[in-house]
Enzyme design. Structure first.
Site, short mmCIF file in Angstrom:
data_model
loop_
_atom_site.label_atom_id
_atom_site.label_comp_id
_atom_site.label_asym_id
_atom_site.label_seq_id
_atom_site.Cartn_x
_atom_site.Cartn_y
_atom_site.Cartn_z
N ASP A 67 -3.25 -4.54 9.51
CA ASP A 67 -3.11 -5.49 10.62
C ASP A 67 -2.10 -5.03 11.65
O ASP A 67 -1.34 -4.07 11.43
CB ASP A 67 -2.73 -6.88 10.08
N HIS A 138 -1.55 -15.30 1.38
CA HIS A 138 -2.37 -14.47 2.28
C HIS A 138 -2.35 -13.00 1.86
O HIS A 138 -1.41 -12.54 1.22
CB HIS A 138 -1.98 -14.66 3.76
P1 PGA Z 1 6.55 -9.08 2.65
O1 PGA Z 1 5.21 -9.64 3.24
O2 PGA Z 1 6.22 -7.80 1.96
O3 PGA Z 1 7.45 -8.85 3.84
O4 PGA Z 1 7.09 -10.12 1.70
C1 PGA Z 1 4.05 -9.61 2.46
C2 PGA Z 1 2.93 -10.31 3.19
O5 PGA Z 1 3.20 -11.25 3.96
O6 PGA Z 1 1.77 -9.93 2.98
#
Ligand code: PGA
Length: 241
Positions: A67, A138
């Site tokens: 993304d 998510h």
């Molecule tokens: P993070 O985010 O690794 O910064 O905890 C993971 C995500 O939101 O998919």
């Protein structure tokens, strides 16, 4: 779904890097799906170390990131392009033209998303997809919704995601409200998936993903249906299992 509980973040990162390294050694022209956020930073450090030791070679590897924030330029330090350059690409011998990230400045987002899917298809599909998980379950920026059908698309970020990601910005107001993200369909098409999670803030989402019903309300639960998905978590993220 295979569940591997690592003793801590360092061990989890080393295990993930080892799996990715084995993939590259077994198939030097592998297509990797990559993730941003705090979780994969340790994995990328280990991959850089393995590259420096001469154990892996990225010269034929292609990567597709999950993304990119919409409206954010690649040279903005908050962009995921910037993140990938800083944490991985500039430290290894991957060819810049083999690193794909959705264009956050695309005018025609539908065309950009369609072309992104076509590029993945032309590369032969993703061999190994790395994922993190949001506190709301998510994967990529596929927020809780009512279906699993999407390919790469423009998404409205969930308020919980905006709040969680505000730590990377000067203030929550500056977090983009939209992103271009590979969809659940794009992720599920990968031949193999590894999802990483660490810390107690992820424990509830990890529990729901593994033990809960398969529902687009908890997008990561779809991985229960993937034939080659492994979840590598530390003890804090595994606390509710
Ligand atoms: P993070 O985010 O690794 O910064 O905890 C993971 C995500 O939101 O998919």
């Amino acid at each position: 779904m295979e569940v591997i509980i690592a003793k801590d973040y360092e061990t989890l990162s080393r295990q993930a890097a080892t799996i990715i390294a084995a993939q590259i050694i077994g198939r030097p022209d592998s297509v990797l799906g990559l993730a941003t956020g705090s979780t994969p930073v340790g994995t990328y450090k280990h991959l850089v170390a393995l590259y420096r030791e001469g154990i892996i070679d990225f010269s034929r590897v292609k990567t597709f990131n999950l993304d990119e924030y919409y409206g954010v330029a690649p040279d903005n330090p908050c962009s995921y392009r910037w993140f990938m350059e800083e944490n991985l690409f500039k430290h290894i011998n991957i060819l810049p033209e083999n690193t794909y990230i959705p264009n956050g400045l695309a005018q025609d987002t539908a065309a950009e998303c369609r072309e992104y899917e076509e590029k993945i298809h032309r590369a032969g599909g993703i061999d190994l997809q790395l994922l993190g998980i949001g506190g709301n379950g998510h994967i990529g920026f596929n927020e809780p919704s009512d279906n699993f059908q999407s390919a790469t698309h423009l998404v409205d970020l969930d308020p919980q995601t905006i709040e969680a990601n505000s730590r990377f910005f000067a203030s929550p107001d500056q977090v983009p409200r939209q992103a271009l993200s590979m969809g659940i369909k794009s992720i599920m098409a990968a031949r193999r998936i590894i999802l990483l999670a660490n810390g107690k803030a992820k424990a509830r989402a990890v529990y729901e993903m593994i033990r809960g019903p398969i529902t687009p309300e908890l997008p990561a639960s779809v991985l229960q249906l993937h034939p080659q998905a492994a979840v590598i978590i530390d003890q804090e993220a595994a606390a509710l299992l």
